[in-house]
Scaffold this active site. Structure first.
Site, short mmCIF file in Angstrom:
data_model
loop_
_atom_site.label_atom_id
_atom_site.label_comp_id
_atom_site.label_asym_id
_atom_site.label_seq_id
_atom_site.Cartn_x
_atom_site.Cartn_y
_atom_site.Cartn_z
N ASP A 441 -2.49 6.73 5.00
CA ASP A 441 -3.25 6.52 3.77
C ASP A 441 -4.77 6.47 4.06
O ASP A 441 -5.19 6.37 5.23
CB ASP A 441 -2.79 5.19 3.16
CG ASP A 441 -2.86 5.14 1.65
OD1 ASP A 441 -3.62 5.93 1.07
OD2 ASP A 441 -2.18 4.29 1.05
N ASP A 503 -0.89 8.35 -7.27
CA ASP A 503 -0.32 7.02 -7.46
C ASP A 503 0.23 6.85 -8.86
O ASP A 503 0.87 5.86 -9.17
CB ASP A 503 -1.39 5.94 -7.21
CG ASP A 503 -1.49 5.59 -5.73
OD1 ASP A 503 -0.65 6.05 -4.95
OD2 ASP A 503 -2.43 4.86 -5.36
#
Ligand code: DGJ
Length: 681
Positions: A441, A503
């Site tokens: 990430d 997301d």
């Protein structure tokens, strides 16, 4: 004396006119020309001298530069303390390489050497352009801008589609009409970004489309400018901060690759070329892609609240319905109970995992699933052991405050000791645990890129770490994530195997996000999860059937607490997983087309024209009394098709009827999806 150089692939042709004393002139870039077709004469013989113009005609070249008769955008902005700012190529040599050429260009006055690699892949139809610049002078060369590639677009180019957005809202199409004004997009966020994808598609009045994307995970610019002969000039490169690149005598810089293609089949043809090119570059463990395993990701179901027993139960429930890979997301490492601390301290949290992560990992692998782990190597929280020990390891600018985002700072990936530390910590986990997957990430943009701007070197430092892991652990797959879709690009795809697309897992939002993604990247790399209802990103409630149908278009995953859903939803989800497994080879290895039927119905078809799976989406309520027909242009007109809708055996229909009149659709409510199988008989 000029000569023509021509490169061909199955679908495209590039032609340059070269001479030994200037940069090659662009003569053609477009759909494949028949064998033997070349320009009838040299370009300058076809152009008369316009009024109020230089006697020396300067058409668009592969390296157009400022100062000596080119008034369009320059491929290079550079100087030596104010001098040597006007460039011109004085010598050109051509070297043949596999499927292409390297143009060796010299500016003997400004003492520059430029090598432009141009290859046209015969199978993928992608032209790769990249530029090397070497400072052959004795003093420092300051570079303000250097294009990776320069391309012509034909005079009938009409519009350009690029993509914008934000975190939770990636791949928003931006359609601009091409005019005589300069069109330009820039990304200055330090990584690929959510709001400025490094690619675009240009459509011409005859339906031909051109596409380009930059294989780079940092700052970039692209621009299209009208030129005096009616064509357009498309240029792509890194966006450089002031002083970012200064070459001492003998030093050189290599740009990232610009990937370009064109297709008489429009934007779908462009997507197909990009999919083939990206597929070719992915380095799969074992040399070939295995069926993309169904994921269970713990993030939205558990966030930071990790309880070993609950996670074991989750793994049991996941295995039961056919999940194949369990990914333990953020929250597993030392002191990480929320997003205010601990990034950088990459060892298991003692409270949550008193015996380390091994008990959970072996439980997962014992159930026949793979085990994956979340990391965010480039980041550090000020509240972490790492930052307390090495405050000098973060990117900073002397005298300026450290600006946090999500409470975190960015490590200086240019520093070898930083990379060594990260490698050591994470390699230790990979060596001692049965981890076959990393979700990597990157949850903020760059602000302080160092006292001397180092955006570019930061990206190269990150690539070096990716490369080191891939070389040491070739069997471990990596997912590229940056708060969802902030690092989706063809540069990182050489090291990674999946993108976390967004997301936002709301199925309505995902419909359009996924469609944008598929313009540049193939479906097997598109992480698409079934999320909770209400969706955490939007608050909208959606049925399990809709959520799971939308997610089936990519690399499927589940991201909620499976233990808490009804038996009915669980059965529905298990069926979707089974359907996904049945169709994933077709979806992940074939071609992809997208389109719209009337009245708000959109579709994406996967496979090949004789065996197709078509996802049909309706987001808003119908305004027609009757559903619109679904016309599919790619089916074989002379064949009959067996048609099943949502797994229910249906009818047989002639291909020409499907193309011309359309497949009748059943009634669809708002926020519903169908999967239609069409098999040629
Ligand atoms: C952002 C990612 O996109 C999410 O999927 C999740 O991994 C969180 N970060 C964890 O902090």
């Amino acid at each position: 004396m000029s000569t023509f150089i021509r490169l061909d692939s199955a679908g495209c042709t590039a032609i340059w006119e070269t001479s030994d004393s200037e940069a090659p002139l662009w003569r053609y870039w477009g759909p494949r020309l028949s064998d033997g077709v070349l320009p009838p004469e040299q370009l300058r013989e076809t152009r008369t001298e316009p009024t109020f113009s230089l006697h020396f005609d300067q058409p668009l070249s592969i390296f157009p530069v400022l100062g000596m008769g080119w008034f369009g955008q320059t491929a290079l902005l550079a100087h030596r303390d104010g001098a040597d700012w006007a460039h011109a190529i004085t010598r050109c040599e051509v070297e043949s390489v596999d499927h292409g050429v390297i143009f060796h260009l010299h500016d003997d006055v400004a003492r520059l050497f430029i090598a432009i690699h141009a290859t046209l892949d015969p199978e993928t139809d992608v032209l790769r352009l990249s530029t090397k610049l070497r400072n052959d002078g004795e003093t420092t060369l300051d570079i303000q801008s250097l294009a990776a590639g320069n391309l012509p677009l034909p005079d009938n180019a009409q519009s350009v589609r690029s993509f914008g957005g934000r975190h939770n809202g990636e791949f928003v199409p931006i359609d601009d009409v091409l005019s005589r004004s300069l069109w330009r997009r820039e990304n200055r966020r330090g990584l690929t970004s959510h709001d400025c994808f490094p690619g675009a598609v240009v459509t011409c009045s005859d339906g031909v489309a051109f596409g380009a994307q930059l294989a780079w995970s940092g700052n970039h610019f692209q621009q299209i400018e009208w030129i005096d002969d009616g064509r357009w000039h498309w240029q792509f490169g890194e966006w450089l901060a002031p002083g970012e690149v200064r070459l001492d005598a003998g030093e050189s810089i290599d740009t990232p690759d610009m990937l370009a293609t064109c297709s008489a089949e429009g934007a779908d043809g462009v997507a197909w070329a990009f999919h083939r090119e990206i597929r070719k570059g992915v380095q799969w463990p074992g040399g070939a892609m295995k069926p993309r395993p169904v994921h269970l990701n713990t993030w939205e179901g558990f966030y930071f609240d990790h309880d070993l027993d609950a996670l074991r139960q989750l793994a049991d429930a996941a295995a039961e319905i056919g999940v194949e890979r369990f990914v333990l997301d953020d929250g597993w490492f030392h002191g990480r109970n929320d997003d205010t601390s601990s990034l950088g301290d990459w060892w298991p949290d003692q409270q949550k995992y008193p015996d380390g992560v091994a008990p959970l990992a072996t439980h997962v692998t014992g159930l026949g699933m793979e085990f994956g782990l979340w990391i965010e190597p480039e980041m550090v929280n000020p509240d972490s052991d790492l930052f307390r020990a090495h405050p000098d390891w973060v990117l900073q600018i002397s005298g300026r405050p450290l600006l946090t985002a999500r409470n975190q700072l960015v490590l200086d990936m240019r520093k070898e000791e930083v990379r060594d530390y990260l490698y050591g910590q994470i390699a230790q986990l990979l060596e001692t645990l049965p981890i076959s997957y990393l979700k990597w990430d990157h949850n903020r943009d760059l602000t302080h890129a160092g006292n001397h701007a180092g955006y570019r070197e930061q990206t190269l430092g990150a690539y070096a770490l990716f490369r080191r892991f891939r070389e040491a652990f070739p069997d471990v797959e990596i997912e590229a994530c940056a708060g969802g879709g902030g690092r989706i690009d063809a540069g990182i795809s050489r090291f990674t195997h999946r993108f976390w697309t967004s997301d936002n897992i709301d199925a309505v939002s995902r419909g359009s996000i996924q469609r944008g993604f598929l313009q540049f990247m193939p479906p097997e790399l598109m992480g698409s999860h079934v999320g909770a209802s209400p969706a955490h990103g939007t608050g909208r409630r959606q049925s399990m059937a809709f959520r799971s149908s939308v997610a089936r278009a990519g690399h499927l995953g589940i991201e909620f607490d499976l233990r808490k859903i009804s038996d009915k939803d669980k059965a529905r989800l298990a069926q979707s997983i089974a359907d996904y497994k049945h169709s994933r080879d077709l979806i992940h290895q074939g071609r992809c087309w997208t389109g719209d039927a009337a009245d708000g119905v959109s579709w994406t078809a996967f496979g090949d024209p004789s065996d197709l799976m078509v996802q049909v989406l309706r987001v808003s309520a119908p305004t027609f009394r009757f559903p619109p027909p679904l016309r599919l242009p790619m089916v074989h007109r002379d064949r009959n098709y067996r048609i099943d809708i949502n797994g229910q055996s249906g009818t047989t229909m002639q291909g020409e009827w499907i193309t011309r009149s359309g497949l009748p659709l059943p009634r669809m409510n708002a926020e519903t999806a169908l999967w239609i199988s069409l098999k040629a008989e």
